[in-house]
Enzyme design. Sequence first.
Site, PDB file in Angstrom:
ATOM      1  N   SER A  64     -56.487  -5.753   2.325  1.00  0.00           N
ATOM      2  CA  SER A  64     -56.712  -6.861   3.240  1.00  0.00           C
ATOM      3  C   SER A  64     -55.514  -7.821   3.167  1.00  0.00           C
ATOM      4  O   SER A  64     -54.373  -7.402   3.399  1.00  0.00           O
ATOM      5  CB  SER A  64     -58.038  -7.558   2.908  1.00  0.00           C
ATOM      6  N   HIS A 179     -64.248  -2.804   7.068  1.00  0.00           N
ATOM      7  CA  HIS A 179     -63.219  -3.459   6.270  1.00  0.00           C
ATOM      8  C   HIS A 179     -63.523  -3.412   4.781  1.00  0.00           C
ATOM      9  O   HIS A 179     -62.622  -3.310   3.955  1.00  0.00           O
ATOM     10  CB  HIS A 179     -63.075  -4.919   6.716  1.00  0.00           C
TER      11      HIS A 179
END
Length: 207
Positions: A64, A179
């Site tokens: 991320s 994610h």
Amino acid sequence: LWLQRGGVYVVANIRGGGEFGPQWHEAGRKAGRQKVYDDFAAVGQDLVQRHITNPQHLGIRGRSNGGLLAGVEMVQHPTQWNAVVIGVPLLDMENYETLSAGASWVAEYGSMSVPEEAEFLKKISPLRHLKPEVHYPVPFIFTATSDDRVGPLHARRFAAKMERFKKPFFYYEDTEGGHSGTVNAAEVAHERALEAVYLSQRLMDKH
């Protein structure tokens, strides 16, 4: 397993995180973000200077925002690392605002609509700064097709540019997981195993 096989694991508490209060986080916002990358590189340099490791055996991992960190370190300090794991990353910082949830992070990274912030985003964008003449460590890039926060386009564009420059890399895109990658334990274990094999092959001495 990594430690049992003789590996060393280091966590770098760099500016920009929340570990030491709001000022520590504030120091790494917007144009201050280069301090984050400088801090991280300095930790790596210190590990080498103290003979804890050497560049041949030094690898980094981030996902991320940490994937952005790993990407920046790869392009800013290509000779410092021998393995770079770039997970569900932000990498196209010139277009991040228009991709997935990117617009919600303007307070953190800055906006291309503000000239001075745009200049900094261009300066740090890993996608922009990949160069055909530079020798990079072979990265392992992973993302998820269903990631609705960062989105797979960052990883895809970065991998495509590396391919265009004929640079070697490993790429894995999970069709599920989003994610966080927590679609199920088996898939998480599979992705972690890929990382472990990659890091072992790149960093561990073969006996």
